[in-house]
Write a protein that holds these residues in place. Sequence first.
Motif, mmCIF file in Angstrom:
data_model
loop_
_atom_site.group_PDB
_atom_site.id
_atom_site.type_symbol
_atom_site.label_atom_id
_atom_site.label_comp_id
_atom_site.label_asym_id
_atom_site.label_seq_id
_atom_site.Cartn_x
_atom_site.Cartn_y
_atom_site.Cartn_z
ATOM 1 N N ILE A 211 0.831 -1.206 0.000
ATOM 2 C CA ILE A 211 0.000 0.000 0.000
ATOM 3 C C ILE A 211 0.864 1.254 0.000
ATOM 4 O O ILE A 211 0.559 2.240 -0.683
ATOM 5 N N MET A 212 1.945 1.243 0.749
ATOM 6 C CA MET A 212 2.831 2.405 0.810
ATOM 7 C C MET A 212 3.455 2.670 -0.556
ATOM 8 O O MET A 212 3.601 3.827 -0.971
ATOM 9 N N GLU A 213 3.818 1.611 -1.267
ATOM 10 C CA GLU A 213 4.399 1.787 -2.609
ATOM 11 C C GLU A 213 3.342 2.304 -3.585
ATOM 12 O O GLU A 213 3.619 3.197 -4.406
ATOM 13 N N MET A 214 2.129 1.769 -3.498
ATOM 14 C CA MET A 214 1.055 2.240 -4.380
ATOM 15 C C MET A 214 0.732 3.703 -4.100
ATOM 16 O O MET A 214 0.529 4.497 -5.021
ATOM 17 N N ARG A 215 0.683 4.033 -2.824
ATOM 18 C CA ARG A 215 0.376 5.422 -2.440
ATOM 19 C C ARG A 215 1.458 6.371 -2.937
ATOM 20 O O ARG A 215 1.168 7.458 -3.453
ATOM 21 N N ALA A 216 2.726 5.987 -2.779
ATOM 22 C CA ALA A 216 3.829 6.841 -3.233
ATOM 23 C C ALA A 216 3.790 7.035 -4.743
ATOM 24 O O ALA A 216 4.107 8.124 -5.252
ATOM 25 N N GLN A 217 3.367 5.999 -5.467
ATOM 26 C CA GLN A 217 3.348 6.069 -6.924
ATOM 27 C C GLN A 217 2.214 6.939 -7.459
ATOM 28 O O GLN A 217 2.385 7.674 -8.439
ATOM 29 N N PHE A 218 1.051 6.894 -6.801
ATOM 30 C CA PHE A 218 -0.127 7.540 -7.369
ATOM 31 C C PHE A 218 -0.667 8.723 -6.564
ATOM 32 O O PHE A 218 -1.664 9.326 -6.975
ATOM 33 N N LYS A 219 -0.059 9.068 -5.441
ATOM 34 C CA LYS A 219 -0.671 10.091 -4.583
ATOM 35 C C LYS A 219 -0.791 11.448 -5.271
ATOM 36 O O LYS A 219 -1.799 12.151 -5.116
ATOM 37 N N ASP A 220 0.230 11.850 -6.049
ATOM 38 C CA ASP A 220 0.178 13.160 -6.723
ATOM 39 C C ASP A 220 -0.912 13.178 -7.792
ATOM 40 O O ASP A 220 -1.697 14.138 -7.885
ATOM 41 N N ALA A 221 -0.960 12.115 -8.614
ATOM 42 C CA ALA A 221 -1.989 12.041 -9.657
ATOM 43 C C ALA A 221 -3.379 11.944 -9.037
ATOM 44 O O ALA A 221 -4.341 12.525 -9.544
ATOM 45 N N PHE A 222 -3.487 11.215 -7.925
ATOM 46 C CA PHE A 222 -4.765 11.061 -7.231
ATOM 47 C C PHE A 222 -5.269 12.408 -6.726
ATOM 48 O O PHE A 222 -6.436 12.762 -6.916
ATOM 49 N N GLU A 223 -4.383 13.167 -6.092
ATOM 50 C CA GLU A 223 -4.780 14.475 -5.555
ATOM 51 C C GLU A 223 -5.127 15.448 -6.674
ATOM 52 O O GLU A 223 -6.070 16.244 -6.555
ATOM 53 N N LYS A 224 -4.376 15.385 -7.775
ATOM 54 C CA LYS A 224 -4.660 16.280 -8.903
ATOM 55 C C LYS A 224 -6.013 15.956 -9.521
ATOM 56 O O LYS A 224 -6.774 16.850 -9.897
ATOM 57 N N ARG A 225 -6.343 14.670 -9.603
ATOM 58 C CA ARG A 225 -7.592 14.249 -10.242
ATOM 59 C C ARG A 225 -8.796 14.456 -9.334
ATOM 60 O O ARG A 225 -9.855 14.926 -9.765
ATOM 61 N N HIS A 226 -8.648 14.118 -8.067
ATOM 62 C CA HIS A 226 -9.798 14.100 -7.169
ATOM 63 C C HIS A 226 -9.809 15.235 -6.140
ATOM 64 O O HIS A 226 -10.800 15.400 -5.429
ATOM 65 N N GLY A 227 -8.699 15.963 -6.025
ATOM 66 C CA GLY A 227 -8.651 17.034 -5.029
ATOM 67 C C GLY A 227 -8.635 16.527 -3.609
ATOM 68 O O GLY A 227 -9.056 17.217 -2.684
ATOM 69 N N ALA A 228 -8.158 15.296 -3.433
ATOM 70 C CA ALA A 228 -8.108 14.693 -2.105
ATOM 71 C C ALA A 228 -6.770 14.005 -1.917
ATOM 72 O O ALA A 228 -6.208 13.431 -2.863
ATOM 73 N N ARG A 229 -6.261 14.062 -0.690
ATOM 74 C CA ARG A 229 -5.001 13.396 -0.372
ATOM 75 C C ARG A 229 -5.263 11.909 -0.167
ATOM 76 O O ARG A 229 -6.186 11.532 0.539
ATOM 77 N N LEU A 230 -4.459 11.078 -0.809
ATOM 78 C CA LEU A 230 -4.623 9.636 -0.687
ATOM 79 C C LEU A 230 -3.966 9.163 0.603
ATOM 80 O O LEU A 230 -2.742 9.168 0.731
ATOM 81 N N GLY A 231 -4.774 8.750 1.559
ATOM 82 C CA GLY A 231 -4.255 8.272 2.838
ATOM 83 C C GLY A 231 -4.418 6.774 2.957
ATOM 84 O O GLY A 231 -4.845 6.081 2.017
ATOM 85 N N PHE A 232 -4.113 6.251 4.138
ATOM 86 C CA PHE A 232 -4.244 4.819 4.372
ATOM 87 C C PHE A 232 -5.676 4.433 4.741
ATOM 88 O O PHE A 232 -6.112 3.303 4.499
ATOM 89 N N MET A 233 -6.413 5.369 5.332
ATOM 90 C CA MET A 233 -7.723 5.021 5.858
ATOM 91 C C MET A 233 -8.680 4.544 4.780
ATOM 92 O O MET A 233 -9.500 3.640 5.012
#
Length: 403
Positions: A211-233
């Motif tokens: 999960i940490m690797e997936m989050r590191a890979q996609f967190k910037d694109a996720f936030e840009k697309r959805h306007g939300a920070r990708l967390g663990f919860m």
Amino acid sequence: MATEIKAPVFPESVADGTIATWHKQPGEAVSRDEVICDIETDKVVLEVVAPADGTIVTIIKGEGDTVLSNEVIAQFEEGAVSGAAQTQAVQGNVEQAASQTEAGAAPVVERAQQVSDQAPAVRKALTETGIAAGDVAGTGRGGRITKEDVANHQTKPAAAAVAPLSVAIGERIEKRVPMTRLRKRVAERLLAATQQTAMLTTFNEVNMKPIMEMRAQFKDAFEKRHGARLGFMSFFVKAATEALKRYPAVNASIDGDDIVYHGYYDIGVAVSSERGLVVPVLRDTDRMNYAEVENGIRAYAGKARDGKLGIEDMTGGTFTITNGGTFGSLLSTPILNTPQTAILGMHKIQERPMAVNGQVEILPMMYLALSYDHRLIDGKEAVGFLVTIKELLEEPARLILDL
């Protein structure tokens, strides 16, 4: 003509409330929708607003008084300041001034005793700021201290240094403060959960590296697309939702001699606030995507911080997730949030040496704890539920591919 100001209509789960603070006094002008009073219940603080521009004529329920749903708490007059209100306000000021003159320089002990009768919100403000009650000038009715008085005292420039009071060597100081309604209610519910359920806890651990690797890979694109920070919860909420589908008993509740199986998934997420731990509920998590989960949690956290959570935000829920890892907890046994029959505890991510295919690797591991009511959930189901969450988190593709 004076009209009645009433307490809000409380839901069935709230029996009564307590007047915490009057922000306006008789004779004071108020604007439409301006907050004039706070009512503290065992779940939230409710704000009472002015129905129109006008003045408070009479306060019927003072600070600290208990009020029922839809009970009259004050008289209000729309329009200009009424003569009756002005007279009452002036009389109150005269009586206050006279009492202060008669008392003279009252000892600090007497002022502290005066504040001991203040509303819970005022006592809480004094406790949190560390301000002595005797140092605050009360502007409320009869010289009572309000939350605004405490806040204004904090913003005043510091006075000249005062010599500290001499304390005898070896003297031990105690401070006694009453519980807030929320804290008392939480205490009652936790005690009931331990006494009225057959609570048991099972543990497992999860490798958070995928999960940490997936989050590191996609967190910037996720936030840009959805306007939300990708967390663990969001991963835990989605994994728990899928596990609840496979183990319906974990999503059920006990009502007397009946078992209620819920055909929906409303997951409560424990959030820390200034008033204590609250559990707002994400509704229909099976229909939510990761961004909606993250935005929902962020919105609730903001409302909890600002004291804006409503009763409807925390009513219901079929399952709860609590994250003690936020505060550094490595392992714990969470207590059931009755009438729910299970609760998942997350914990701190800790790097530990693990055996992987005969080799020792340093991996970011998290302990998981599932407390459950053994009256309804058997050990086999509880363990299977927790293992399912572990597998879904360690292989996130399973969540996407519905495996």
